[in-house]
Each structure stands twice: as C-alpha cells, then as structure tokens.
Motif scaffolding. Structure first.
Motif, short mmCIF file in Angstrom:
data_model
loop_
_atom_site.label_atom_id
_atom_site.label_comp_id
_atom_site.label_asym_id
_atom_site.label_seq_id
_atom_site.Cartn_x
_atom_site.Cartn_y
_atom_site.Cartn_z
N ASP A 1 0.84 -1.19 0.00
CA ASP A 1 0.00 0.00 0.00
C ASP A 1 0.87 1.25 0.00
O ASP A 1 1.83 1.36 0.79
N PHE B 1 0.42 4.11 1.15
CA PHE B 1 0.31 4.96 2.32
C PHE B 1 0.97 4.33 3.55
O PHE B 1 1.73 5.01 4.27
N ASP B 2 0.68 3.06 3.83
CA ASP B 2 1.24 2.48 5.06
C ASP B 2 2.15 1.28 4.79
O ASP B 2 2.68 0.68 5.73
N SER C 1 1.52 -1.73 3.92
CA SER C 1 0.98 -3.07 4.18
C SER C 1 0.57 -3.74 2.87
O SER C 1 0.38 -3.07 1.84
N ARG D 1 -8.24 8.80 -2.53
CA ARG D 1 -7.06 8.24 -1.86
C ARG D 1 -5.94 8.11 -2.89
O ARG D 1 -5.79 7.08 -3.56
N THR E 1 -1.75 9.47 -4.09
CA THR E 1 -0.48 10.13 -3.71
C THR E 1 -0.01 11.10 -4.78
O THR E 1 1.00 11.78 -4.57
#
Length: 370
Positions: free
Chosen positions: A249, A251-252, A254, A332, A334
């Motif tokens: 992912d 963002f995090d 995972s 969502r 980036t």
C-alpha cells in the motif's frame, strides 16, 4: 457321401416319413392302401419345388416393378430437366427483360448488404460485377454476357462470405482471449434491437446469398461485441505506475490488493473511454474520488477514478476513445494519475489482457481507430 452317412440320412427320413397304411371301403369291399416313405418324400419334394417356383415368380415380378418404377422416375426427371431448359431458353428468347431484372435485383441486394454490414471493402473483395442495363439488353438475348455477370456475382458472394467469416473468427478469438463467450455476445447483440419494420427486399433464391447474409449478421454481432470490450487505452500505456494485483500500500506499506491499473500523468490530461457503452455513474466514491463508470453490456463495466474533472453525464452514450474526464488526484491518491478498472459482474479483473489482446484485431477491422 459315405455309406454310414447315407444310412443315417435314410433312417432319419424314415422317421419323418414312416410308411403309412390306409383302408378304404368301396362297394362293400375294404381295400388297404400303403404309402411308402419314398412316395412321401417325392410328394414333399414336389410341393417344395412348386413353392420355390412360386416365390421366384413373385420376386421377379417385384424386381421388374421396381425397375420399371425407377425408369419412370428417371424419365420424369429427364423430362423435367428438358422442360426447365426449354423454359430457360424461352425466357432468354422472349423475356430477356426478366433475366436482366433478376440480375439487377441480385446486385442491389449485394450493394445494400455490403453498405449496411461492411462499408468500404478491402481491395481483395472489391471486384463489383457490372450493372445490368435493361435498355442495352433489350436489343436481343445475350446469354453469354448474362452468364458472365452471374458468374462474377456468385464469385463475389463467395469472396465476401469468406471475408466475413475471417473477420468473425478474429473477433471471436479476441473475445475468448479475455474470458468472454462469443455466443453470449451475439445473443446480447440480437436482443438489443428495435425500430420500425422497413423491409429491404427478398434475398435471391440461390442458397449462397442466404449463407452470405448469415455470415454478415454473425460478423456484425461479433464486431459490435468487440466494440463494447475495453480495447482503447484510457491513457498512455507507457506511464503505468502500478499494475493489477497485490502490492505494498502506498500509504502504510501493508500488503493490499490493487483492483486496476494506474496511469500517471499531468493534472488535466484527457481520459478516454476504453470501449463503447453507456455512462452508468458519475460522482464521488470513497477512495476513488471523482469517478466515472461506463456499462458495456454482458455484465462488463469500466471505472475511471481520481479525476480532477468529470467530463461525462449520467446516461450518456459514449464511443471508444471519447473524452470522459481529466486526470487528477482526488480521493485516496499520492499524486495525479488515472486509476482504471475493468469489472465483470462487479468482480475486478486484470485490465491489461483487454487492452493488449484486442488491439491488433480491432485495428485490422477499423484502421481509422487509434
């Protein structure tokens, strides 16, 4: 035959036909009549011989009847062929206008079918037979000329039928390659029809014309189905920044499942419809930001997300390559990019086979498409 065998046969015959004695009363006197085994055998043989002769006569009569019937049928066929030939000669001699009209009707059928189903013909199939002029043919029966025209029409029919079947086969291959059923595509295309009844005329009686019509109908259904399958890039293929499947992912970090392809690009760059269809959703979806969804039939849907601007309206009919919005970074995200999904019955599938497998076939059939 050995003596022992002969004796056995005679013994068996004596058991079957034993000597029989009968007594008869006549004029007050009783007489005894004796029928020997030999006499009985001779009588039985005579009866069997007569029976065989009778069966043979009946069989010969039946065979003679069948032969006569076959000869009568052959004679009737020859008479019919002669009558047909005489009628054809009389038609050329006395009704030359009717022959020309039939050839004109065939040519009109060809022209209409080509115009409605094919459009511009390739060079290999563009040899159109000459038109038949009633005024020119009225001078007299020109059977040789008409025969040449008819032969060219039939040759063109054969060429066009093969051409249509080849295009159908290429389209079916592309449809199967992405996991869809060509038969279901054809059925769906036939159900989506309507309009007033305006007959185009009766097809010529030659069965090759009927086969040609069926081939064109099948080809058109496959081409319509192919046009509704995502085969146009919604953005530049060179700028795919993330593929379909599991990834880290952004963002995090995972493990996460990515349900589409990401095409990076500048804010405001155009986004194109990947296939013809109807806009079934415009607005904001959680995680997707500004989003457009297009329904293509047969449970097939494409989704375009993270738009900076939505350029399509709900219910709008769009063609492949139509601009439906602009790249952005809403939801969502980036950075500015297009998130593109292909869904079948609301289940995400890998878009890459759709975009790559169909392009060669589609460009061969529609060279003007990009």
């Amino acid at each position: 035959m050995s003596i022992v065998t002969s004796q056995k046969v005679l013994a068996r015959l004596r058991r079957w036909f034993p000597t029989r004695e009968f007594f008869m009363r006549s004029d007050g006197r009783v007489r005894f009549v004796r029928v020997s085994t030999r006499t009985q055998i001779v009588a039985a043989g005579s009866v069997a011989a007569l029976l065989l002769v009778w069966i043979g006569v009946l069989g010969w009569a039946l065979v003679a009847q069948l032969v006569a019937g076959s000869q009568r049928a052959q004679l009737a066929q020859r008479e019919a062929a002669v009558a047909q030939a005489e009628a054809k000669v009389a038609r050329y001699r006395n009704g030359i206008g009717g022959v020309a009209q039939e050839l004109e009707r065939r040519q009109d059928y060809l022209d209409k079918m080509i115009e409605s189903h094919v459009g511009e013909l390739p060079a290999a199939a563009s040899a159109t037979p000459e038109k038949v002029s009633l005024s020119n043919s009225a001078a007299g029966p020109d059977a040789a000329r008409f025969a040449r025209i008819e032969a060219r029409q039939l040759a063109l029919i054969d060429t066009l039928t093969k051409y249509a079947d080849a295009r159908t086969a290429r389209a079916e291959t592309a449809i199967r390659r992405v996991g869809l059923n060509p038969a279901m595509i054809a059925a769906a295309d036939r159900k989506a029809m309507g309009g007033p009844l305006i007959r185009a005329g009766t097809a010529p009686s030659d069965p090759r014309f009927a086969a040609f019509g069926r081939s064109l109908e099948r080809m058109t259904a496959m081409q319509n189905g192919l046009a509704r399958i995502p085969n146009t890039l919604p953005a530049s293929l060179e700028y795919i920044s993330s593929g379909f499947g599991y990834r880290a992912d952004p963002f995090d970090g995972s493990a996460a499942f990515h349900a589409g392809l990401d095409f990076r690009g500048p804010v405001g760059a155009p986004i194109f419809a990947a296939a013809a269809g109807s806009v079934s959703f415009t607005g904001v979806r959680q995680g997707y930001g500004n989003c457009v969804e297009i329904s293509h039939g047969n449970g097939l849907m494409t989704r375009y997300a993270h738009m900076s601007r939505i350029g399509a309206k709900l219910g709008q009919k769009v063609d492949a390559g139509a601009v439906i919005g602009q790249i952005g970074s809403t939801g969502r995200s980036t950075g500015p990019h297009l998130h593109f999904e292909v869904r079948i019955n609301d289940r995400p599938v890998n878009p890459r086979p759709f975009l790559e497998a169909n392009r060669d076939v589609f460009q061969q059939d529609h060279p003007h498409r990009g």
